[in-house]
Structure formats: C-alpha cells, structure tokens
Design an enzyme around this catalytic site. Structure first.
Site, short mmCIF file in Angstrom:
data_model
loop_
_atom_site.label_atom_id
_atom_site.label_comp_id
_atom_site.label_asym_id
_atom_site.label_seq_id
_atom_site.Cartn_x
_atom_site.Cartn_y
_atom_site.Cartn_z
N THR A 1 0.82 -1.22 0.00
CA THR A 1 0.00 0.00 0.00
C THR A 1 0.85 1.27 0.00
O THR A 1 0.65 2.17 -0.83
CB THR A 1 -0.89 0.03 1.27
OG1 THR A 1 -1.43 -1.27 1.49
CG2 THR A 1 -1.98 1.05 1.16
N HIS B 1 -8.80 -0.80 1.39
CA HIS B 1 -8.50 -2.23 1.53
C HIS B 1 -9.75 -3.06 1.26
O HIS B 1 -9.77 -4.26 1.54
CB HIS B 1 -8.03 -2.53 2.97
CG HIS B 1 -6.62 -2.10 3.27
ND1 HIS B 1 -5.58 -2.24 2.38
CD2 HIS B 1 -6.06 -1.57 4.39
CE1 HIS B 1 -4.45 -1.81 2.94
NE2 HIS B 1 -4.72 -1.39 4.15
P1 PAP Z 1 -0.50 -1.07 4.86
O1 PAP Z 1 -1.34 -1.96 4.00
O2 PAP Z 1 -0.76 -1.21 6.33
O3 PAP Z 1 -0.53 0.36 4.43
P2 PAP Z 1 1.86 -1.79 3.38
O4 PAP Z 1 2.50 -0.53 2.96
O5 PAP Z 1 1.06 -2.51 2.36
O6 PAP Z 1 1.02 -1.57 4.71
O7 PAP Z 1 2.93 -2.84 3.86
C1 PAP Z 1 4.11 -2.53 4.53
C2 PAP Z 1 5.20 -3.32 3.86
O8 PAP Z 1 5.65 -2.63 2.70
C3 PAP Z 1 6.43 -3.45 4.77
O9 PAP Z 1 7.02 -4.70 4.37
P3 PAP Z 1 7.89 -5.59 5.39
O10 PAP Z 1 7.16 -5.67 6.68
O11 PAP Z 1 8.05 -6.92 4.70
O12 PAP Z 1 9.18 -4.88 5.49
C4 PAP Z 1 7.27 -2.27 4.33
O13 PAP Z 1 8.63 -2.41 4.65
C5 PAP Z 1 7.02 -2.28 2.84
N1 PAP Z 1 7.22 -0.94 2.25
C6 PAP Z 1 6.79 0.25 2.70
N2 PAP Z 1 7.17 1.23 1.89
C7 PAP Z 1 7.85 0.66 0.89
C8 PAP Z 1 8.53 1.17 -0.26
N3 PAP Z 1 8.57 2.46 -0.52
N4 PAP Z 1 9.15 0.29 -1.07
C9 PAP Z 1 9.12 -1.04 -0.83
N5 PAP Z 1 8.51 -1.58 0.24
C10 PAP Z 1 7.89 -0.74 1.10
#
Ligand code: PAP
Length: 335
Positions: free
Chosen positions: A80, A143
């Site tokens: 997201t 979502h």
């Molecule tokens: P959400 O649905 O609650 O908004 P979301 O952003 O989908 O969360 O998921 C977070 C994941 O995306 C994290 O993965 P991890 O726990 O495996 O590390 C986070 O690190 C990753 N994430 C957030 N921002 C980015 C980005 N700019 N590039 C790549 N991955 C990212």
C-alpha cells in the site's frame, strides 16, 4: 492476549462509532474473534471490526468517484505505502518538475497522508466527508474487496475510474502484518499470539480476510475490465521496477514521454519512492499519520521471502495448501 489489555488501538479496530442500524445488522452476522480477542463480523464474505464495517457501509452509500479519480486498492501489507508513493509521484510529476523550488510532498509528508484511505480515514470520521479539498486528480485508497468497492463505484454517474490493486505473496504478507501489529500496538507479543494470529490468518478470519478472496476479487476484476482495473504484485515491482512503473504510468494515461525517458524521470520517481529514501526521512521516522498511527510502522525490510525467517516449514506448508486450493482454476498463481 486479552482484548481487555491496555493497548494503543486505532479507531478502525474499535466499536464506538456504529449507528443503531449497523448494530442491528452486526447482531445478525457471523462473528468470530481475532487473535487478540477483538470481535470480527463477516459481511458479504469479508471480515470487519465494527467501526470498519460502519465506514465501509458509508463508502458504499455515499462515495461516488468522479471520472479522473484514481483508487489504489491493496491487500493490507501488500504494498500500500509503496503504491501510494509511486502513484502520487507519477500523476503529480509535472507540477513538481515545473516548480523545482517546491519541496516534493513525499519529502515532507507520510504517503498515507497524501493518499487518504476511504474507509479507514475519510468515511471513518464523517458519513459525507468533504472530498473537494484534495488536489485533482483525487487519489484515494482502500483495503475493501473489489465487490464491496463496486457497490460504490458502479453507482457513480461518471464513467468508471481507474483502480490499481497491489498484493503480495501471503506468507510475506502475514509476516509483515505480524511486525506491523507489534509496532502498531507498541508492544512485543509472544509466540502464542504469533501462532494464534497465524491460525486466524489461515482460516481467513482477519480484518479484510480471507485474503485469497481479496486477491481473487481484483484478479477477476482486472481480467473483466483491463482498461480500468490493474493488478500488480509487490514482488514484480521489486524485480522489475522500471517495467512496472512504466506499466503503471501507461495504465493511468500518463505515460513517460521520450524526453522523460531520456532524462531518467522513471528512475527518479523510483528513487524518491524507494523504501530506503522514504524510511530515512524525518517525517517518516517520527510523529503519527493523520489517523493516529505511528509513521514508522509502515516501513521495515521490504524483502521478498522474509517469511523464511519466521514461519516453520509446517506453517509455510499450511498456508501454501490453503492458497493452492483457494486459487485453483483462477489462473492466479502465488509461490
Ligand atoms: P498497509 O497496508 O498497512 O498500508 P503496506 O504498505 O502494504 O502496509 O505494507 C508494509 C510493507 O511494505 C512493509 O514490508 P515488510 O514488513 O516486509 O518490510 C514495508 O517495509 C514495505 N514498504 C513500505 N514502503 C515501501 C517502499 N517504498 N518500497 C518497498 N517496500 C515498502
């Protein structure tokens, strides 16, 4: 873990913002509990906390997107934050290229504050929020499953808006969700909680679950309406970022021009939106987003295959089997 323990709880998990009508509806729905003991209710195939369900009903009743609006739909923890950054940077790129003196909003605001959630933010605080305050084209996120979202979008008098969906392999999504839960509630949960959460996940009993139904709704939607529904995967963006960002730009009718190709505009956007860049910004290290969630909880490792560090082979096998059965025959395949 008991629901009664004092925890930092976001509003969407609570049950204090529901109307009498929604309470009546809730009392007729199948119920279960999440691994922390909070009640979830199944409405039309999807599990919600009461406040989330209220907001979803309000989105369905009152949200009518305009032609140029863009909706970013995602599996929770499916990419997201990344998708919000990429799409915001893509569609507003001209404005910031023409005015280099303006600090890019992604450098001073959390992506979740630039692209608000429909049901977790906008319709969580008002039945009819003022949407006019957002810059055009408006970019919203959700979502909700596609069939739930369509209850709003297909009632709009404008022609269909663009919907971009992102999801991720379910083992990594689970592990990401586990870390998120610990950071969100500002606590360190134990192994028993990990196993309980895993069990609920495999049964589909989790907010917005079952996740395989979530993915399938957008997968089918993208096959039926390629012009307006784009299906993306986190792993593909990691693997081939340039190809995917160009695919995204084309889908959104803002393809990179030849001049932009030569000047490396797509690469610039990818750098701006990279996990390394965003997670190192002060704004994303400290403070909270507009909905009161710590800004740093959205950034962690961003690795494909991190599940190997957390799930036992038996756990991995259990999810794989569920996913294999549920996606069978759909054409959607996840390793
Ligand atoms: P959400 O649905 O609650 O908004 P979301 O952003 O989908 O969360 O998921 C977070 C994941 O995306 C994290 O993965 P991890 O726990 O495996 O590390 C986070 O690190 C990753 N994430 C957030 N921002 C980015 C980005 N700019 N590039 C790549 N991955 C990212």
């Amino acid at each position: 873990m008991e629901a009664s323990q004092e925890l930092h709880l976001p509003n969407y998990m609570k049950d204090d913002n529901t109307s009498q009508e929604t309470n009546n509806l809730i009392s007729s729905l199948p119920a279960d509990k999440d691994f922390m003991g909070y009640s979830l209710y199944n409405y039309k195939g999807c599990w919600y906390y009461p406040n989330t369900l209220q907001a979803v009903l309000d989105v369905q009743d009152n949200f009518r997107p305009q032609k140029n609006d863009i909706i970013l739909a995602s599996l929770p923890k499916g990419g997201t934050t990344w998708l919000k950054s990429l799409v915001f940077a893509l569609v507003h790129r001209e404005k910031y290229r023409e005015n280099p003196q303006i600090i890019h909003p992604l450098l001073s605001q959390n992506p979740h504050d630039l692209v608000p959630f429909l049901e977790i933010e906008l319709y969580a605080s008002s039945h009819t929020p003022d949407l006019a305050k957002f810059p055009s084209p408006m970019i919203f996120s959700t979502h909700m499953h596609l069939n739930a979202l369509h209850e709003a979008t297909t009632k709009s008098s404008s022609s269909p808006c663009k919907i971009v969906y992102v999801c991720r392999g379910l083992k990594d999504t689970f592990v990401s969700g586990w870390h998120y839960k610990n950071m969100l509630h500002r606590t360190k949960m134990d192994q028993a909680s990990f196993e309980l959460m895993f069990d609920g996940y495999c049964r589909g009993v989790t907010l917005y679950g079952p996740y395989w139904e979530h993915m399938l709704s957008y997968w089918k939607g993208s096959l039926e309406d390629r012009e307006n529904v784009l299906f993306m995967r986190y792993e593909e963006i990691i693997e081939e970022p340039l190809i995917q960002v160009k695919r995204l730009a084309e889908f959104l009718n803002c393809p990179f021009t030849e001049e932009e190709e030569e000047s490396g505009s797509a690469e610039e956007i990818l750098n701006l939106c990279s996990l390394r860049n965003l997670s190192n910004l002060e704004i994303n290290k400290k403070g909270t987003t507009r909905i009161g969630i710590d800004s740093n909880v959205f950034f962690r490792k961003g690795e494909v295959g991190d599940w190997k560090n957390h799930l036992t082979p038996q756990m991995a096998k259990r999810i794989d089997e569920v996913v294999e059965v549920k996606l069978r025959g759909s054409g959607l395949i996840f390793q």
